[in-house]
Design a protein around this motif. Structure first.
Motif, PDB file in Angstrom:
ATOM      1  N   MET A 218      -5.315   6.051  -1.889  1.00 30.66           N
ATOM      2  CA  MET A 218      -4.521   5.607  -1.065  1.00 30.66           C
ATOM      3  C   MET A 218      -4.677   4.357  -1.036  1.00 30.66           C
ATOM      4  SD  MET A 218      -4.165   6.421   2.984  1.00 30.66           S
ATOM      5  CE  MET A 218      -5.550   5.598   3.366  1.00 30.66           C
ATOM      6  N   GLU A 219      -6.082   3.935  -0.925  1.00 33.48           N
ATOM      7  CA  GLU A 219      -6.417   2.362  -0.696  1.00 33.48           C
ATOM      8  C   GLU A 219      -6.079   1.599  -2.034  1.00 33.48           C
ATOM      9  OE1 GLU A 219     -10.186   2.999   2.452  1.00 33.48           O
ATOM     10  OE2 GLU A 219     -10.550   2.700   0.091  1.00 33.48           O
ATOM     11  N   GLY A 220      -6.183   2.143  -3.137  1.00 40.52           N
ATOM     12  CA  GLY A 220      -5.765   1.434  -4.419  1.00 40.52           C
ATOM     13  C   GLY A 220      -4.391   1.421  -4.363  1.00 40.52           C
ATOM     14  N   ASP A 221      -3.654   2.531  -3.994  1.00 44.24           N
ATOM     15  CA  ASP A 221      -2.136   2.217  -4.073  1.00 44.24           C
ATOM     16  C   ASP A 221      -1.558   1.070  -2.968  1.00 44.24           C
ATOM     17  OD1 ASP A 221      -2.128   4.267  -5.992  1.00 44.24           O
ATOM     18  OD2 ASP A 221      -1.525   5.887  -4.547  1.00 44.24           O
ATOM     19  N   LEU A 222      -2.396   0.922  -1.985  1.00 44.49           N
ATOM     20  CA  LEU A 222      -1.968   0.106  -0.823  1.00 44.49           C
ATOM     21  C   LEU A 222      -1.895  -1.557  -1.928  1.00 44.49           C
ATOM     22  CD1 LEU A 222      -1.350  -0.913   1.858  1.00 44.49           C
ATOM     23  CD2 LEU A 222      -3.766  -1.160   2.183  1.00 44.49           C
ATOM     24  N   LYS A 224      -1.722  -1.952  -4.913  1.00 44.15           N
ATOM     25  CA  LYS A 224      -0.470  -1.980  -5.865  1.00 44.15           C
ATOM     26  C   LYS A 224       1.047  -2.401  -5.333  1.00 44.15           C
ATOM     27  CE  LYS A 224      -2.803   1.401  -8.851  1.00 44.15           C
ATOM     28  NZ  LYS A 224      -2.753   2.832  -9.467  1.00 44.15           N
ATOM     29  N   TYR A 225       0.919  -1.642  -4.141  1.00 43.49           N
ATOM     30  CA  TYR A 225       2.277  -1.901  -3.390  1.00 43.49           C
ATOM     31  C   TYR A 225       2.560  -3.381  -2.956  1.00 43.49           C
ATOM     32  CZ  TYR A 225       5.568  -1.554   0.589  1.00 43.49           C
ATOM     33  OH  TYR A 225       6.672  -2.019   1.507  1.00 43.49           O
ATOM     34  N   VAL A 226       1.239  -4.030  -2.314  1.00 48.18           N
ATOM     35  CA  VAL A 226       1.115  -5.347  -1.859  1.00 48.18           C
ATOM     36  C   VAL A 226       1.758  -6.318  -3.211  1.00 48.18           C
ATOM     37  CG1 VAL A 226      -0.209  -7.211  -0.995  1.00 48.18           C
ATOM     38  CG2 VAL A 226      -0.222  -4.926   0.079  1.00 48.18           C
ATOM     39  N   ASN A 227       0.980  -5.986  -4.202  1.00 52.22           N
ATOM     40  CA  ASN A 227       1.284  -6.883  -5.371  1.00 52.22           C
ATOM     41  C   ASN A 227       2.655  -7.050  -6.067  1.00 52.22           C
ATOM     42  OD1 ASN A 227      -1.428  -7.622  -5.249  1.00 52.22           O
ATOM     43  ND2 ASN A 227      -2.160  -6.144  -6.576  1.00 52.22           N
TER      44      ASN A 227
END
Length: 231
Positions: A218-222, A224-227
């Motif tokens: 979940m933290e890694g996907d966060l 990715k979403y921001v980028n």
């Protein structure tokens, strides 16, 4: 020799010991101590270390047993748990020569020592992943603080019951008073240690809710979403 005489028990085998009850009597058993119990704690002073890389932090995490298999560390939170018990006592003369060593104050300390957050030097400061890792490690220490605040009232309640069970010690010489005080202290430590072990276990359970593959994903996907939304 008659049969009766041959199998008659020796006199010393059947005679009762007139002193046994007196020897087993504890002159201090009727004294109910009411020691004052005080608590102190410390959360320690949080510090940061930016000197290690990913591989070094991963090795540290495996050494401490706080990393799941296949997980690599960008950050790491470490803290020591300290606890101590100290006891003050008074001596009271009972009868002609008996002495009772009575606990008067019990001081209990439990707290954290040297809390530290390690951040990989390979992370770019103020980047998304840097901020996520930093927040993750800070949350570990917030869990430490919250868990200790929750635990201390329970510890106080349990120790208030323990003090009712520990009786004064009987000694026959003033030279034995210090040893008796140490023995009482050891008894308190023995009774309190399972409570501390339980706290450590529960703290690890709470921390594991943060350190697992699902939360890491979940933290890694966060980021990715921001980028994606920056493009």
């Amino acid at each position: 020799m008659s049969v009766a005489a041959e199998y008659a028990p020796a006199a010393e085998e059947v005679a009762e010991n007139p002193f046994s009850e007196a020897e087993n009597f504890d002159p201090c058993s009727q004294i109910v101590p009411q020691p004052k119990v005080t608590f102190s704690t410390s959360y320690g002073k949080l510090s940061y270390d930016f000197s290690k890389n990913f591989n070094e932090l991963t090795r540290m995490g495996k050494t401490y047993g706080i990393l799941e298999q296949g997980v690599f560390a960008s950050g790491l939170s470490v803290v020591g748990i300290n606890w101590e018990v100290s006891l003050n006592s008074v001596s009271r003369i009972v009868g002609d020569y008996d002495i009772c060593v009575i606990p008067t104050t019990v001081e209990v300390f439990i707290g954290y020592q040297d809390p530290i957050i390690f951040m990989s030097r390979e992370l770019q400061p103020h980047s998304c992943i840097y901020n996520v890792v930093l927040r993750h490690e800070q949350t570990h220490h917030q869990i430490n603080k919250t868990a200790l605040e929750y635990f201390i009232p329970q510890l106080k309640k349990s120790i208030s019951e323990i003090v009712k069970d520990i009786r004064p010690l009987h000694v026959t010489s003033s030279s034995m008073i210090d040893n008796a005080t140490n023995e009482l202290t050891d008894e308190y430590i023995r009774r309190i240690e399972p409570l501390i072990s339980y706290f450590k276990q529960e703290l690890l359970k709470e921390q594991s809710k943060l350190d697992n593959h699902g939360n890491y994903q979940m933290e890694g996907d966060l980021c990715k979403y921001v980028n994606r939304h920056k493009k």
